[in-house]
Every structure is written in structure tokens, then in C-alpha cells.
Scaffold this motif. Structure first.
Motif, PDB file in Angstrom:
ATOM      1  N   ASP A  92     -33.923 -24.377 -41.512  1.00  0.00           N
ATOM      2  CA  ASP A  92     -33.869 -22.915 -41.490  1.00  0.00           C
ATOM      3  C   ASP A  92     -34.573 -22.413 -40.221  1.00  0.00           C
ATOM      4  N   ARG A  93     -33.812 -21.801 -39.326  1.00  0.00           N
ATOM      5  CA  ARG A  93     -34.377 -21.388 -38.035  1.00  0.00           C
ATOM      6  C   ARG A  93     -34.425 -19.866 -37.899  1.00  0.00           C
ATOM      7  N   ARG A  94     -34.341 -19.170 -39.036  1.00  0.00           N
ATOM      8  CA  ARG A  94     -34.299 -17.710 -38.975  1.00  0.00           C
ATOM      9  C   ARG A  94     -35.524 -17.145 -38.260  1.00  0.00           C
ATOM     10  N   GLY A  95     -35.269 -16.162 -37.408  1.00  0.00           N
ATOM     11  CA  GLY A  95     -36.378 -15.497 -36.706  1.00  0.00           C
ATOM     12  C   GLY A  95     -36.874 -16.242 -35.484  1.00  0.00           C
ATOM     13  N   HIS A  96     -36.223 -17.332 -35.130  1.00  0.00           N
ATOM     14  CA  HIS A  96     -36.664 -18.121 -33.979  1.00  0.00           C
ATOM     15  C   HIS A  96     -35.505 -18.375 -33.006  1.00  0.00           C
ATOM     16  N   ILE A 113     -31.701 -32.177 -22.354  1.00  0.00           N
ATOM     17  CA  ILE A 113     -31.488 -30.803 -22.837  1.00  0.00           C
ATOM     18  C   ILE A 113     -30.930 -30.816 -24.264  1.00  0.00           C
ATOM     19  N   ALA A 114     -29.856 -31.610 -24.462  1.00  0.00           N
ATOM     20  CA  ALA A 114     -29.220 -31.650 -25.795  1.00  0.00           C
ATOM     21  C   ALA A 114     -30.189 -32.229 -26.827  1.00  0.00           C
ATOM     22  N   GLY A 115     -30.948 -33.264 -26.443  1.00  0.00           N
ATOM     23  CA  GLY A 115     -31.901 -33.886 -27.371  1.00  0.00           C
ATOM     24  C   GLY A 115     -32.987 -32.902 -27.799  1.00  0.00           C
ATOM     25  N   THR A 116     -33.420 -32.039 -26.892  1.00  0.00           N
ATOM     26  CA  THR A 116     -34.438 -31.032 -27.217  1.00  0.00           C
ATOM     27  C   THR A 116     -33.902 -30.057 -28.268  1.00  0.00           C
ATOM     28  N   TYR A 117     -32.647 -29.629 -28.065  1.00  0.00           N
ATOM     29  CA  TYR A 117     -32.028 -28.697 -29.027  1.00  0.00           C
ATOM     30  C   TYR A 117     -31.850 -29.367 -30.393  1.00  0.00           C
ATOM     31  N   HIS A 118     -31.379 -30.602 -30.395  1.00  0.00           N
ATOM     32  CA  HIS A 118     -31.161 -31.297 -31.667  1.00  0.00           C
ATOM     33  C   HIS A 118     -32.483 -31.528 -32.398  1.00  0.00           C
ATOM     34  N   ALA A 119     -33.543 -31.894 -31.645  1.00  0.00           N
ATOM     35  CA  ALA A 119     -34.848 -32.122 -32.278  1.00  0.00           C
ATOM     36  C   ALA A 119     -35.391 -30.817 -32.871  1.00  0.00           C
ATOM     37  N   TRP A 120     -35.154 -29.702 -32.158  1.00  0.00           N
ATOM     38  CA  TRP A 120     -35.658 -28.402 -32.609  1.00  0.00           C
ATOM     39  C   TRP A 120     -34.986 -27.958 -33.912  1.00  0.00           C
ATOM     40  N   ARG A 121     -33.677 -28.180 -34.035  1.00  0.00           N
ATOM     41  CA  ARG A 121     -32.971 -27.670 -35.211  1.00  0.00           C
ATOM     42  C   ARG A 121     -32.857 -28.706 -36.335  1.00  0.00           C
TER      43      ARG A 121
END
Length: 501
Positions: A362-366, A394-402
Motif C-alpha cells: 500500500d503506497r497511498r500518500g507517497h 533505476i527499475a530495481g529501486t522502483y521495484h524495491a520501493w513498491r
């Protein structure tokens, strides 16, 4: 003849050679099986296994045998017409301008000889995607030769790869309403295949307003056996997929387009977050993408950097409304000089219709901000490329974040795209930052990543100040002594030829 014209001559012949190779291979196989009832001249024997039927007058052997004749242009045009006649999916797609007076028939014959020596469409070369790579090479080279105009049909491969790797469109409907030569679809298909999926796991919907570019897209997909609905027309004024709700939108719309006739669309239902200015179509495209997203859909697209901060003609208000609706998932600032059509830096927007989508956390508000302006490598004097390592970073950072994580903090495996264990996400000064919508409000709804990620940490320096100054002063003294010695040597040499001080 300039690149804009002869690209159709070259790409059309490459296409013809490719389908001829595939046809001839199957034709030879059927000849062997003739005693068992096979008929090499039955079109259904080819169509049943997804190979284009090539009628007698269009076969490569006929072109090769007549390559030196003055009427070769007419023969090629007839071949193209015959292929379109017998393969309805190619109707209106192939170039038929080989007989026109401006084309040098001798050079056309030489080109046929040249392409005739390249194996493109047999089984071995198909498995290596030789034609796909040849086609992509020519598209990129023609785009480079055409300069700004070429950018209309070609998005650099590394940018397309980055978008696809970040969105990971492994299943569902993929839509590009300004699809150019179809690069987004080719890369999506490659992604699915590379991760163990099957061609057909994704459904493709594309639209392109430029007729010649639309033809390129149809050929580009046909040679890769990608089945998709590619329509010709203006997505704003003649939306050919009005009811489509896509799982993924991937796009690279024209930058800062002021010629989109927005004055005719003031009341359009797509402008839920504000009427886009007539002078710039950027936020018309953004809202067109959002309008076509399914309830759990994701969009990734390229825009000029101005879209992140512009407050002109109501653009700031539209951006604010989109941010307050919690639709922006990630922003990436890219380095300059990636495109053939412009040297201005561009950015990537990622939109999520529902940040509670169960596939991810859940990434709501971020919103995740990534500043990739320092990445990339110059490949010639004016063009830069993102390397595989840059794209993975770049893609790995996004995948790790979500990524969704279990109680122990391990990432929950995702189909295809995220089957590997992802390290926990953490902010990296100068590169990435997970910001709240409140932080974005404090920045007046400006989405430029540099405002959020801060400055990169400088490396620790353990050398005491006094020791460092002594060392640097000694180095400077030595360099100044060497400079004085060289000066003397130069004056001495000049003195020997009569030009001393």
C-alpha cells in the motif's frame, strides 16, 4: 534522396526478404512431404503456422533474377501489391513507390543483391531475432539521419527498455495511443518472453496519427509475429479505442505539442483534472492516459521536463489535482541527449490508478522520486545511452520501493517481474527519495526529483587537514618547478631558431 524517403525503400525490401525466407523454408519442407499429401502451393499450409503466404509474382527469386532490369521498380511494386492482396492484415501497409522516376534503378538492383545475401527469416535466424535487430538498427539509424523529424517514429531503445522494466507488463492489455513505430510493444513482448511468459499473454492496442509511421509500426510488429490492433488516426480527435481500459499504458507522446487543436475539445470528458491549454498538449496526453487506465492499471510515459514544474495556462492546477488524487506513483529525471529528436532532458511519469493494488504494498500518500541525471554513457558526440546497469539500478529501486514484504521483511515474490528477492528500499541522498504528498504540497506541487533527493554524500576523507595541506603544497611546488623548467626549454629551442627572448 534523403533518409526520410529511402527508409521506406530499404525497410520495405527487408520486410519482403524476411517473409520470403520464412516462406521458402516452409515451401521446401512441404515439397519433401508432397508424397504424403502436402501441397506447397496451398496458402493454408502457411497461414496455419503463422507464416505469410507469398504469391508467385512476389517471391524473392523473381526479384533477384530481375534485379539488373530497368523495370525492377515496377516488379517490386507488383510484388508488394500481391502480398497485400493475399494477406489482408498487411493491406495498405507496404511501400509501393519503387517505380517512381526519382529512384535510381541501378542502385535499387544493387540493394536487392545486397539484401539477398542476408539470411533473415529462416528458423535459425528467427530464433535469434536477427531481423528484429536489423530492423531496430535501421530505425535508429534513420532517426539519427533525419534528426528532429526522425524522433517522431523512434524512441531510443534504452528509454523504452527502462519504461518496460519498471512497469513489467507481463499480462493484460497494453496500450500506446501515440505508438510511433511500435517500439513499446516490441519491448513489452520481449519482456514477457525473457521472463518465461508466452506471446499472447499481453493484448496490444496502438494508435498512430502519422500514416507512414503507422505503416512502419504494422511492419515492425508483423516481422516479429506480434499480433495487435494498430489503428491509424489522431487519438485526441478520433480515439479508435474509446471504451478501452488498459492494464498498462506505455507512451512517448510528442514533446510540448502546440498543434493538437485543443480548442475543439474544451468540453471533452477526458479532462477530469482540468482543461489542458491549447498551447501545449502535455496534460491532455496525461489525462488521456489516465482515462484509458483500468481500475488497477499502471501507466509509464515520457514527457518534457517542463511538465514537472510548469504553472503556465493552468498546467500547475492540473498537476496539483492529479497529485491530490494520489495518482502519481514515481517520477524519474533522465539525463539529457538520450533522444535523436531533441537534446533537452526529459522525465518519466508513472501513474497508478490504485496504490492499494494487492500486487504491491500500500503506497497511498507517497511518491518515489529518482534523480537519474548523472547516469548514462555518451555513445557519440551528441548521443547518450543508459547502460543495462543503469536500467537495472533505476527499475530495481522502483521495484524495491513498491514491493510487498512479509513479517520478516522479505519481498513477496511477484509473477515474472519480481521473482527475485528484492533488498529493502532506503532513500539514497542524491539519487532517490520516498516523499509524502504533504512534502510535495510544501514544494508547490513541483515534481522535479532534484528538489526531494537532496545532494549526494561526499566520500569520507580521513586525512588530517595539516597533512593534506602539506602534501598538496609539496605537489604544487613540484608542478610549478616542472613548469618553469619546461618554459626555459621552450625559450631555449626558440632561441636556436632566432626567436629567443
Amino acid at each position: 534522396m534523403d533518409a526520410a524517403e529511402y527508409k521506406h525503400v530499404v525497410l520495405g525490401l527487408i520486410f519482403l526478404k524476411y517473409i520470403s525466407d520464412a516462406f521458402e523454408e516452409q515451401h521446401a519442407r512441404l515439397e519433401v512431404e508432397r508424397s504424403e499429401g502436402a501441397d506447397p502451393e496451398d496458402p493454408d499450409e502457411y497461414r496455419a503456422i503463422n507464416i505469410f503466404w507469398v504469391p508467385q509474382e512476389a517471391r524473392w527469386a523473381r526479384l533477384r533474377d530481375n534485379a539488373k532490369q530497368t523495370g525492377i521498380g515496377k516488379i517490386v511494386d507488383e510484388a508488394m501489391l500481391a502480398i497485400e492482396r493475399d494477406n489482408p492484415s498487411l493491406k495498405g501497409v507496404l511501400p509501393k513507390e519503387y517505380a517512381k522516376p526519382g529512384l535510381d534503378m541501378r542502385r535499387l538492383g544493387e540493394l536487392i543483391d545486397l539484401i539477398g545475401n542476408i539470411g533473415l527469416g529462416d528458423r535459425e535466424n528467427r530464433s535469434k531475432d536477427i531481423l528484429g535487430r536489423v530492423y531496430e538498427y535501421f530505425l535508429s539509424q534513420f532517426a539519427s539521419a533525419e534528426g528532429k523529424k526522425g524522433g517522431q517514429f523512434y524512441t531510443p531503445r534504452c528509454v523504452v527498455r527502462l519504461l518496460v522494466e519498471m512497469l513489467a507488463p507481463y499480462q493484460g492489455r497494453v496500450y500506446d495511443p501515440c505508438c510511433g513505430s511500435g517500439g513499446m510493444f516490441v519491448q513489452s513482448d520481449k519482456f514477457v518472453e525473457a521472463h518465461g511468459g508466452r506471446i499472447g499473454d499481453i493484448s496490444i492496442y496502438g494508435q498512430e496519427s502519422n500514416y507512414t509511421t503507422w505503416r512502419l509500426a504494422k511492419m515492425n510488429l508483423a516481422i516479429r509475429r506480434i499480433d495487435g490492433k494498430i489503428e491509424h488516426g489522431d487519438s485526441f480527435h478520433n480515439d479508435r479505442f474509446p471504451d478501452l481500459k488498459a492494464d498498462y499504458v506505455l507512451a512517448n507522446p510528442p514533446f510540448n505539442d502546440s498543434d493538437w487543436h485543443g480548442e475543439l475539445l474544451k468540453e471533452d470528458k477526458r479532462w477530469k483534472y482540468g482543461i489542458p491549454p491549447v498551447s501545449n498538449a502535455n496534460f491532455a496526453w496525461v489525462q488521456h492516459f489516465i482515462h484509458h487506465l483500468a481500475p488497477t492499471g499502471l501507466a509509464g510515459f515520457v514527457l518534457a521536463n517542463g511538465s514537472m514544474s510548469s504553472n503556465q495556462s493552468g498546467e500547475g492546477e492540473i498537476r496539483k489535482n492529479i497529485i491530490e488524487a494520489d495518482l502519481v506513483d514515481c517520477m524519474v529525471a533522465l539525463p539529457g541527449q538520450l533522444f535523436y529528436s531533441t537534446q533537452i532532458p526529459v522525465c518519466l511519469w508513472f501513474i497508478a490508478r490504485d496504490k492499494r493494488n494487492g500486487r504491491f504494498r500500500d503506497r497511498r500518500g507517497h511518491v518515489l522520486f529518482i534523480d537519474a541525471r548523472k547516469l548514462g554513457t555518451m555513445i557519440d558526440r551528441v548521443h547518450r545511452e543508459l547502460t543495462d546497469e543503469d536500467i537495472q539500478k533505476i527499475a530495481g529501486t522502483y521495484h524495491a520501493w513498491r514491493a510487498k514484504r512479509d513479517a520478516a521483511g522479505a519481498s513477496v515474490p511477484q509473477p515474472l517481474a519480481e521473482e527475485r528477492e528484492l533488498p529493502p528500499y532506503e532513500d539514497i541522498p542524491g539519487f532517490c527519495k520516498s516523499a509524502t504528498i504533504n512534502e510535495i504540497r510544501q514544494q508547490n506541487y513541483i515534481l522535479t526529483p532534484g528538489r526531494y533527493v537532496g545532494a549526494a554524500k561526499t566520500e569520507e576523507d580521513d586525512e588530517p587537514f595539516e597533512e593534506k595541506m602539506a602534501r598538496l603544497t609539496a605537489e604544487l611546488r613540484k608542478q610549478m618547478e616542472e613548469a618553469a623548467r619546461l618554459d626555459e626549454a621552450i625559450w631555449a629551442n626558440l632561441g636556436e631558431i632566432g626567436y629567443g627572448r
